[in-house]
Design a protein around this motif. Structure first.
Motif, PDB file in Angstrom:
ATOM      1  N   GLU A 116      -2.994  -4.320 -17.551  1.00  0.00           N
ATOM      2  CA  GLU A 116      -3.433  -4.658 -18.922  1.00  0.00           C
ATOM      3  C   GLU A 116      -2.285  -5.190 -19.772  1.00  0.00           C
ATOM      4  O   GLU A 116      -2.408  -6.146 -20.536  1.00  0.00           O
ATOM      5  N   ARG A 118       0.416  -6.627 -18.603  1.00  0.00           N
ATOM      6  CA  ARG A 118       0.765  -7.969 -18.133  1.00  0.00           C
ATOM      7  C   ARG A 118      -0.191  -9.011 -18.684  1.00  0.00           C
ATOM      8  O   ARG A 118       0.208 -10.112 -19.116  1.00  0.00           O
ATOM      9  N   LYS A 119      -1.484  -8.681 -18.665  1.00  0.00           N
ATOM     10  CA  LYS A 119      -2.458  -9.633 -19.209  1.00  0.00           C
ATOM     11  C   LYS A 119      -2.247  -9.867 -20.705  1.00  0.00           C
ATOM     12  O   LYS A 119      -2.338 -10.989 -21.201  1.00  0.00           O
ATOM     13  N   LEU A 120      -1.981  -8.746 -21.383  1.00  0.00           N
ATOM     14  CA  LEU A 120      -1.737  -8.900 -22.823  1.00  0.00           C
ATOM     15  C   LEU A 120      -0.497  -9.753 -23.089  1.00  0.00           C
ATOM     16  O   LEU A 120      -0.462 -10.567 -24.018  1.00  0.00           O
ATOM     17  N   ARG A 121       0.537  -9.555 -22.269  1.00  0.00           N
ATOM     18  CA  ARG A 121       1.741 -10.358 -22.437  1.00  0.00           C
ATOM     19  C   ARG A 121       1.463 -11.820 -22.140  1.00  0.00           C
ATOM     20  O   ARG A 121       2.029 -12.713 -22.781  1.00  0.00           O
ATOM     21  N   GLU A 122       0.630 -12.041 -21.118  1.00  0.00           N
ATOM     22  CA  GLU A 122       0.290 -13.428 -20.822  1.00  0.00           C
ATOM     23  C   GLU A 122      -0.555 -14.053 -21.919  1.00  0.00           C
ATOM     24  O   GLU A 122      -0.413 -15.222 -22.258  1.00  0.00           O
ATOM     25  N   GLU A 123      -1.538 -13.244 -22.399  1.00  0.00           N
ATOM     26  CA  GLU A 123      -2.414 -13.793 -23.438  1.00  0.00           C
ATOM     27  C   GLU A 123      -1.662 -14.011 -24.765  1.00  0.00           C
ATOM     28  O   GLU A 123      -1.843 -15.002 -25.453  1.00  0.00           O
ATOM     29  N   THR A 124      -0.891 -13.044 -25.130  1.00  0.00           N
ATOM     30  CA  THR A 124      -0.115 -13.129 -26.392  1.00  0.00           C
ATOM     31  C   THR A 124       1.365 -13.077 -26.064  1.00  0.00           C
ATOM     32  O   THR A 124       1.882 -12.016 -25.711  1.00  0.00           O
ATOM     33  N   ASN A 125       1.988 -14.242 -26.199  1.00  0.00           N
ATOM     34  CA  ASN A 125       3.429 -14.306 -25.936  1.00  0.00           C
ATOM     35  C   ASN A 125       4.171 -13.728 -27.140  1.00  0.00           C
ATOM     36  O   ASN A 125       4.097 -14.224 -28.253  1.00  0.00           O
TER      37      ASN A 125
END
Length: 586
Positions: A116, A118-125
């Protein structure tokens, strides 16, 4: 039977309870099953080791203890103990299984959270968000600064506008109240106005002369009355004036007395202007006969009028020039004796003005002026010899030289120095029995011979002083048609009675090309312009005679104005005296 009881080392339950508490703190998010998570074997080993190191050590120690108890043969002596041990082993294994299940759930939760995150980091830089945040913050700061600048400039502009409004109101108020006075003190460049000069007119000249006489009449009457008081023309009037003036000067009322006399004179003039017939004068006025103005004047009357005016102007300008030159020579130490007296008088007056009070000085000056005007001047005018000896201002003023007198003195001194040398040389050149006048008469000669011989004139006819060497010119005779007779170069002379032209070509031939004109035969003389296209007034003189159909023209004269004045003056002089017979041409 004695049962051997062995002490079994059981790990305390505090470690297990601590592990259970840690597991209870982990919250599982959402209703997820085991199938939703990847296999434990696929999870990173680092995570398994991190989460299961403590948990694996403790069960192993518990199993080791259990194995020790089971391998101990001596422990089989007590069935109760054995049962207790088995129950403990069962409970421990259940607990271990439960702990293992919790650990698996924790590992799955950790893996899920990592995914989660990692996805959040990808979605929101986060970095881009931070940069964007910094950018927005800088924009906000810039906008705030600009808003502050705009507010500041607008405030300054408003203040400036208010100042301009107040200043304009103040200027308007000042202009309404004091505008008329301010306009009077405004500096403006001085306008150079050139007055139009009127052409020379006999009528206008006569009128100006009469106006000058009428305007100068009050001044002349005033000066005549003062001179009558000083000369004691009327003894009673002069005595009364002397007593009144000396009394006023003694009491310090000289200046008020003069002011009162000025007021009295203006009052009398006002009454005279209102029609009162008041006439008071010490010397009776002489009324000059008024000649009626003539409408048409003859040429001789016009010329005589011009001569009278020119003579008066010449005399007036001469007197003014003499006065100015004397004053200049007095201050420039041209005559040191006279300037020395003035220098001493100025020093005495300066020291007296520094020492004596002004009231005493005024009293002394007033008394001296009265005594000099009424007594000393009367004595000096009545006794000229006494004046020539003791009247210092009169002596100094008459002794001051003018510039022409200085020039004559200088020439006289030079001639005195050169006279011995000239007398010696003249003894060898002048023949015996020849007078000085005859020798000067012979000096007036042309290059060909004596002057009177060239033109067949009496010996008394000599060129005037202004034209001893003559004026170079060319004679244009428009009555002749031949080019050699139409224009002739030569020299023009004027004598007391004749106008003589010597042709330059007459030196190699006869003297018939010379021209002699009697001044009395001239009917018209004018300045002439040979070529009208050229600028200026020309360089010629036109002379008309009865013997010529067209006027003779003497052109190309460098000193045309000088020659015209000399010829015209001598012509008018001859016309006013005699009228000899007609001209002769040689």
């Amino acid at each position: 039977m004695r049962v051997a009881v062995r002490h079994v080392k059981v790990k305390p339950r505090c470690a297990v309870l601590t592990m259970l508490k840690r597991l209870d703190k982990i919250r599982f998010r959402g209703p997820r099953t085991r199938d939703d998570f990847p296999d434990l074997a696929e999870s990173p080993p680092a995570s398994d080791n991190e989460c299961s190191d403590d948990m694996q050590l403790k069960p192993r120690s518990a199993l080791r203890d259990t194995d020790d108890v089971l391998r101990d043969p001596a422990g089989s002596g007590s069935p109760t103990m054995a049962a207790a041990i088995q129950d403990f082993q069962r409970s421990e294994s259940d607990r271990l299984n439960e702990v293992k299940g919790h650990l698996e759930i924790a590992l799955l939760e950790k893996h899920f959270l990592q995914e989660e995150l990692r996805k959040l980091r990808e979605e929101t830089n986060v970095d881009s968000l931070r940069q964007e945040l910094e950018r927005e913050r800088s924009k906000r700061i810039d906008l705030e600064q600009k808003m502050n600048d705009v507010l500041k400039t607008s405030g300054q502009q408003q203040m400036r506008e208010q100042k301009e409004v107040w200043s304009s109101r103040l200027q308007k108020w000042l202009y309404e109240r004091f505008g008329v006075y301010i306009e009077d003190f405004r500096f403006q460049p001085e306008e150079s106005t050139v007055e139009a000069e009127e052409p020379l007119s006999a009528k206008r000249l006569t009128e100006n002369m009469r106006r000058l006489k009428r305007g100068a009449r009050p001044v002349t009457n005033f000066l005549r009355n003062l001179s009558a008081l000083s000369n004691w023309h009327s003894v009673y009037t002069s005595a009364i004036a002397f007593i009144i003036y000396m009394n006023a000067a003694w009491h310090g009322w000289a200046i008020p007395m003069f002011l009162f006399l000025a007021i009295l004179r203006l009052s009398l003039n006002y009454l005279i202007a209102r029609g009162w017939r008041i006439q008071w004068s010490i010397v009776p006025e002489v009324s000059e006969p008024m000649e009626p103005p003539k409408e048409d004047l003859t040429v001789s009357e016009k010329f005589q009028l011009v001569l009278d005016v020119a003579q008066k102007a010449q005399n007036l300008f001469g007197k003014m020039a003499d006065v100015l030159e004397k004053i200049k020579n007095l201050f420039m130490w041209v005559q040191p004796e006279s300037t020395r007296k003035l220098y001493i008088c100025l020093w005495v007056a300066f020291i007296t003005s520094c020492v004596l009070p002004y009231k005493l000085m005024g009293f002394m000056i007033g008394l001296y002026a009265g005594i000099k005007f009424f007594i000393i001047d009367f004595l000096f005018k009545s006794c000229p010899k006494l004046r020539d000896k003791y009247d210092t201002p009169y002596i100094v003023w008459n002794s001051l030289p003018t510039d022409p007198q200085l020039k004559e003195r200088t020439n006289a001194n030079v001639s005195r120095r050169v006279q011995p040398v000239v007398s010696r040389s003249s003894l060898a050149t002048v023949p015996c029995g020849v007078s000085r006048e005859e020798e000067t008469g012979r000096s007036h000669s042309t290059k060909k011979g004596a002057f009177h011989e060239i033109f067949n004139l009496p010996e008394s006819e000599r060129p005037l002083a202004v034209c001893e060497n003559g004026w170079r010119c060319c004679l244009i005779n428009r009555d002749r048609k031949m080019p050699t007779d139409y224009i002739r170069n030569g020299v023009l002379y004027v004598t007391e009675n004749y106008l003589c032209f010597e042709s330059s070509s007459s030196r190699s031939s006869s003297s018939k090309k010379n021209k002699v004109i009697k001044l009395v035969d001239i009917t018209d003389i004018q300045k002439y312009k040979v070529l009208s296209v050229l600028p200026g007034s020309g360089m010629g003189i036109s002379i008309a005679t009865p013997s010529t159909q067209k006027p003779l023209v003497f052109g190309a004269m460098i000193h045309r104005d000088e020659a015209f004045e000399a010829i015209f003056t001598q012509y008018m002089k001859i016309m006013t005296t005699t009228k000899p017979p007609a001209s002769a041409e040689l």
